[in-house]
Motif scaffolding. Structure first.
Motif, short mmCIF file in Angstrom:
data_model
loop_
_atom_site.label_atom_id
_atom_site.label_comp_id
_atom_site.label_asym_id
_atom_site.label_seq_id
_atom_site.Cartn_x
_atom_site.Cartn_y
_atom_site.Cartn_z
N ALA A 176 0.84 -1.20 0.00
CA ALA A 176 0.00 0.00 0.00
C ALA A 176 0.87 1.26 0.00
O ALA A 176 0.62 2.20 -0.76
CB ALA A 176 -0.92 -0.01 1.21
N ALA A 177 1.91 1.26 0.82
CA ALA A 177 2.76 2.45 0.94
C ALA A 177 3.52 2.71 -0.37
O ALA A 177 3.54 3.85 -0.87
CB ALA A 177 3.74 2.27 2.09
N VAL A 178 4.12 1.66 -0.92
CA VAL A 178 4.92 1.85 -2.14
C VAL A 178 4.03 2.30 -3.31
O VAL A 178 4.34 3.27 -4.01
CB VAL A 178 5.70 0.56 -2.50
N LEU A 179 2.90 1.59 -3.50
CA LEU A 179 2.06 1.94 -4.64
C LEU A 179 1.45 3.33 -4.47
O LEU A 179 1.42 4.11 -5.41
CB LEU A 179 0.97 0.88 -4.85
N SER A 180 0.96 3.66 -3.26
CA SER A 180 0.36 4.99 -3.12
C SER A 180 1.41 6.09 -3.22
O SER A 180 1.16 7.14 -3.83
CB SER A 180 -0.48 5.14 -1.85
#
Lengths: 252, 307
Positions: free
Chosen positions: A22-26
């Motif tokens: 979630a962190a990397v993609l967002s």
């Protein structure tokens, strides 16, 4: 299925993989429009930048921002789609947990299927967050895109990433270490990318989905890449099926 | 009906024959000890019965159901591998209730109640909220047994169930297995012969993938164990040695070992030999401090057969 699905989701949560995806993609979803908008301004103010460079840089527009958004998500998404599931099967086989679970009344299809669905859900969550952030910044920094086009772009991106999840699950089933599994997946990624650069083949390759998605988001006239979509879905289904058939034959 | 039936089971790994036409019937409700040296094929047999490996030849049934990956026999079986593995991020109670119990189709409340019961049974109730990653080997072994018992199995497959346990843990687990007699069929492989001697009704000895003996424990001890008499004299070692030498020529004496004033005499096994020896000892004119018929040990049988 529900029991193993819950276990897989709990595992992704407790080992923080959901947060990483979630962190990397967002982050990279947000960075797409932001970097296109502000990079020329930052460069213009940086000391040591040759005079006139800022002037020759193209004026940032929504097409560039969408392209950057897609390239970021496709690039880092594929890396995550390889690194996150690479130990999914081989790790459980080597540690002995697969034997512990599969000595219970549960099928190997459910064992593998629960993993695929779980990765699907966490990538869906990651792309959803990236999409919401990316859409907002595209809107306030450039122009508001039609939501259905942007949704289609993210849907195609999701299908593209799930193909690599399926390939990595297959590699994790056939290989003896997680690094070998990652190696197989990266090799296939390079192979698919290289074949996709051949003009006569590119319309049929999964990489075309990205171009089609961009065109849909920007409401440009572009040839629909239905064949590429069918190929991507077929590769996903076939690699999952192959992984299941191989796992059926394997001893634990 | 036999709980476990194995017919012509063979398993070949490349050049290695792990199992060679194994035939075996295990009756319901017994505690069966499966013995053999390292590499004899014990674990391979258990893995086939647990549905984790396929035989190269032959077939096996548990409670009449054929075994194998995807077999319904798994619903009736509890399996404890030699080194039980768990998800280190999971808690012990959660592993039993939310994963194992649910995989056996129990309702949430039923699985939770059974998990609590099992944790008490194996002595892990105090650590049910702790992550399994921090468990010692002994605790993992106990948890392994708890998960194998979750479904109230008709057949319990145990691969070295007390390895890694301290003496207290070993005693507890053996008592627990002992209590299952009659309720479940226990098929247990082990290297620890004294454990087999203590709790098993029937014993099978495997060597190089072949079953070389299968019988009730008492029959085995009668058939194979060597009768030994130990006599302790109140005399000098030289005098005892001189007397012992006079026995060597006797036809029923197989072997004589001397240890100071104690002599250990191995007999040929006939009833008369014990009577004759007793008379010879009494007629030795030496003061006897101790005279003991040693109980035959399973270890003697094992060493005689595979040693």
């Amino acid at each position: 299925m529900q029991t193993l699905l819950r276990k897989e989701l709990r595992e992704q949560w407790r080992t923080h993989r959901i947060l990483v995806v979630a962190a990397v993609l967002s982050l990279f979803g947000l960075l797409g429009p932001l970097s296109v908008k502000y990079l020329p301004l930052i460069m213009a103010r940086m000391p040591g930048v040759p005079e006139g460079l800022a002037e020759v840089m193209p004026e940032p527009d929504v097409a560039m921002a969408v392209d950057e958004y897609v390239q970021n998500l496709a690039g880092f998404g594929v890396i995550l789609a390889i690194l996150i599931p690479m130990a999914a099967v081989v790790g459980e086989k080597n540690s002995g947990t697969a034997a512990m679970i599969l000595s219970k009344p549960v099928s190997r299809a459910v064992f593998l299927g629960s993993k695929f669905i779980t990765y699907g859900l966490i990538f869906f969550a990651g792309i959803l967050l990236a999409g919401l952030g990316g859409y907002y910044y595209l809107g306030i920094l450039f122009e508001w895109l039609k939501p259905e086009g942007f949704l289609a772009l993210n849907g195609l991106l999701m299908i593209y990433l799930m193909m690599f999840v399926a390939i990595t699950l297959f590699a994790s089933t056939v290989s003896r270490s997680q690094f070998a599994a990652a190696g197989i997946s990266f090799s296939l990624l390079i192979f698919i990318s290289l074949l996709g650069t051949i003009p006569s083949l590119s319309p049929y390759f999964p990489t075309s989905l990205i171009d089609w998605g961009c065109a849909l988001a920007l409401r440009l006239d572009a040839e629909p890449a239905w064949t590429a979509l069918a190929v991507t879905v077929a590769v996903t289904a076939l690699t999952w099926l192959a992984a299941w058939l191989i796992l059926q034959r394997q001893e634990l | 009906m036999s709980a476990i039936v194995i017919e012509g089971l063979g398993k070949i790994y490349g050049p290695v024959t792990a199992l060679d036409s194994l035939d075996l019937h295990v009756e319901q409700g017994v505690v069966f000890g499966f013995l053999g040296p390292n590499g004899a094929g014990k674990t391979t047999t258990l893995r086939i019965l647990a549905g984790l490996a396929r035989p190269t030849t032959g077939r096996a049934w548990i409670e009449g159901l054929p075994v194998g990956p995807g077999s319904h026999a798994r619903q009736l079986v509890g399996y404890l591998p030699e080194e039980p593995s768990f998800y280190p991020w999971m808690r012990a109670g959660e592993f039993l209730a939310d994963l194992v119990g649910r995989l056996y189709g129990m309702s949430r409340s039923e699985a939770k109640a059974r998990a609590d019961e099992m944790l008490v049974l194996v002595g892990l109730e105090e650590v049910d909220e702790r992550r399994i990653g921090g468990f010692s080997r002994g605790m993992r072994q106990r948890l392994g047994l708890a998960q194998a018992l979750m479904n109230r199995p008709q057949v319990l497959l145990l691969d070295e169930p007390v390895s890694g346990l301290d003496p207290v843990g070993r005693r507890d687990i053996l008592n627990l297995i002992d209590e299952l007699r009659g309720e479940a069929t226990v098929f247990m492989s082990t290297h620890i012969l004294s454990d087999v001697e203590r709790i098993c009704d029937t014993v099978g000895i495997l060597d190089y993938g072949r079953l070389i003996v299968l019988d009730e424990k008492e029959n085995l001890l009668r058939r194979y164990a060597v009768p030994v008499v130990e006599v302790n004299f109140d005399a000098t070692p030289e005098t005892v040695a001189h007397w012992a030498e006079s026995l060597r020529e006797l036809p029923f004496v197989v072997n004589i070992q001397l240890d100071g004033s104690t002599v250990r005499i191995t007999l040929d096994g006939s009833v008369q030999s014990s009577v004759d020896l007793q008379q010879l000892v009494l007629g030795s004119d030496l003061l006897v401090l101790g005279y003991q018929h040693e109980h035959p040990q399973l270890e003697d049988v094992f060493l005689q057969l595979v040693g």
